[in-house]
Each structure stands twice: as C-alpha cells, then as structure tokens.
Write an enzyme that holds these catalytic residues in place. Structure first.
Site, short mmCIF file in Angstrom:
data_model
loop_
_atom_site.label_atom_id
_atom_site.label_comp_id
_atom_site.label_asym_id
_atom_site.label_seq_id
_atom_site.Cartn_x
_atom_site.Cartn_y
_atom_site.Cartn_z
N TYR A 167 0.84 -1.21 0.00
CA TYR A 167 0.00 0.00 0.00
C TYR A 167 0.87 1.26 0.00
CZ TYR A 167 -3.45 3.49 1.49
OH TYR A 167 -4.25 4.61 1.58
N LYS A 171 1.26 4.10 -3.03
CA LYS A 171 0.92 5.52 -2.91
C LYS A 171 2.15 6.39 -3.20
CE LYS A 171 -3.49 5.19 -1.87
NZ LYS A 171 -4.54 5.75 -2.75
#
Ligand code: NAP
Length: 244
Positions: A167, A171
């Site tokens: 994750y 990002k």
C-alpha cells in the site's frame, strides 16, 4: 446518462465514489454546483450513492467504472465525451489496502493486486480522461495519496510509521505519477496534485481515524477547485505541502 451538448456547469468524475471519502468529495463538489459523476465498480452501490446525492438536490449520476477494467474505463470516457465533451475535474480516489501487511511477508500476488488498483488503475483512468480534461478550460486532477506514501517519513527509522509494503509503496508510486504528469502539462492550464486526506474512519482504514469524512474530502475539493495561479505537481494536506 442522457445526451447533451455544451455543458453549462463543470463536470467532475470521482472514482470509487460509492462510499467513504469519494462519496463525500462528490457531495461537496455537487454542492459547489458541479455535475458529479459517481464512479463505482458495482452498479447497485453506485446507483444507490448517486440517488442519495440526487435526493439531497445535487446533480449526481452513476458512471460504471472499475479502474482495473480497461473496458469500463474506455466506456466511461466515451460516455463523458458523448454527454459533456469535456471533463473539468478528475478525482483518482479508488484504492484498496491489505491492512495486515508485514513487509517481509507481503507476497508478489498481494503487491500486484494492490498496484493494479492504486497505480495502474490511476494510469488507465488518467490516460482515458486526459483528452477530456484538456478540452476543459482549466482541468484539475487530484490523486488521493496518503501520509504513508511519504519517503521522508519512512526514512526516519526512529519514528513510528505503519509499514504496509504494498500500500505505502503504491501511494509513493502514485505521488511519482503526479509529478511526472504535472511536468508534462506544466505549460498548460491543467493542474495535477496529490493529497492526503488524513486519518478518516472508513472501510479502508478499518474505521480508524481522528478526522471526519467531511474534513478529509474538504482538502480534496480545495485542490479540485484551485484557481489559475494555484500549484501543480504538489503533495498537500489541509495545512499545506507534505514531505514527499
Ligand atoms: P473506502 O471507503 O474503502 O472507499 C474506497 C472506494 O474505492 C470504494 O468506493 C471502493 O468501491 C472503491 N474501489 C476499490 N477498488 C476499486 C476499483 N477497482 N474500481 C473502482 N472503485 C474501486 O476508502 P476511503 O478511506 O474513502 O479511501 C479513499 C481514498 O483515500 C483512497 O485512495 C485511500 O487510499 C485514501 N486515503 C484514505 C485514508 C483514510 O484514513 N481513510 C487515509 C489516507 C488516504 P467498493 O465499495 O466497490 O469496494
């Protein structure tokens, strides 16, 4: 959607707008007088969210859009082109997380799954929408990033940081996309920025967070409605620039 020609008010597309920060962003953009396209991968959830916003008096329409499915991305762009001829605002909001991640245990399959939505999905949607955004007078793209993307924060090994390998790095990659698109379009009216909404209790965050969904969306809306002299190629929270 029904067919119209020249739009009389700005049009905004929010991906993953059937709940959470995306739905609230659609609501706030709608309240500013925009036509909001509620992007969602599930017809029932998307229709329900759009209906809810219409019941509040907003001009909201469901648009089927699974960011991992090129056919729905192409279809969505074709519909927007046919109905509006342009797109004023794109909010790349849809994302997924695996909350139990431990870096050394994250599998390639998990990373691929997360990147497919959080990175490749953004590329697919942005590329499909770029001609429509460039057809608008002052296109705005907002990429929903996270404080967890910050390499500066991750690099401080003594400070606490939630290390979700796939994750967080997805990002960080998204932030890199923001910079490279912003560089390409620096000489045009198009502005592209990343935003962190802060910790907001939603399904994605496991309902943890100290900010309301309204506060999270407000920062997104501010970047979606930047004036001509506003920044491009930045990473912001609601108090200003955030370390990359
Ligand atoms: P959320 O309530 O879980 O909403 C995520 C949305 O993304 C849902 O509408 C979901 O649709 C949609 N989505 C997932 N995969 C999709 C796909 N392939 N195609 C289309 N839509 C898809 O999460 P949220 O907290 O509002 O997150 C919104 C954004 O803020 C994300 O980019 C997230 O990374 C970012 N963010 C959130 C926080 C926080 O504390 N909440 C903090 C930092 C950053 P379904 O309902 O169909 O699953």
């Amino acid at each position: 959607m029904t067919s119209t020609t020249a739009p009389t008010k700005p049009t905004a597309l929010v991906t993953g707008a059937n709940k959470g920060i995306g739905r609230e962003t659609a609501r706030q953009l709608g309240r500013l007088g925009m036509t909001v396209l509620v992007g969602a991968r599930d017809d029932e959830r998307g229709e329900r969210a759009a209906r809810e916003l219409r019941e509040e008096g907003l001009d909201a329409r469901f648009l089927r859009l699974d960011v991992t499915r090129q056919d729905t991305v192409d279809q969505a762009a074709a519909e927007i082109g046919r109905d509006f001829g342009q797109l004023d605002v794109l909010i790349n909001n849809a994302a997924i997380v695996e909350s139990g991640e431990v870096p050394s245990e994250t599998t390639v399959a998990t990373a691929e799954h997360i990147y497919r939505t959080n990175v490749f999905g953004v590329i697919a949607v942005t590329h499909a929408m770029l001609p429509l955004l460039r057809a608008a007078e002052a296109g705005r793209v907002v990429n929903l990033s996270s404080r967890l993307a910050s390499l500066r924060k991750a690099a401080d090994l003594d400070a606490p940081h939630r290390s979700l390998l796939a994750y967080n790095s997805s990002k960080a990659a998204l932030n890199s996309l923001t910079l490279h698109y912003a560089r390409e379009f620096a000489d045009t009216p198009l502005k592209i920025n990343s935003v962190t909404p802060g910790a907001v209790p939603t399904d994605l965050s496991g309902h943890q967070g100290n900010r309301t969904v309204e506060e999270g969306a407000r920062t997104v809306v501010r970047l979606a409605t930047l004036a001509a002299d506003g920044p491009t190629g930045g990473f912001f929270d609601d108090s200003g620039p955030v370390a990359w």
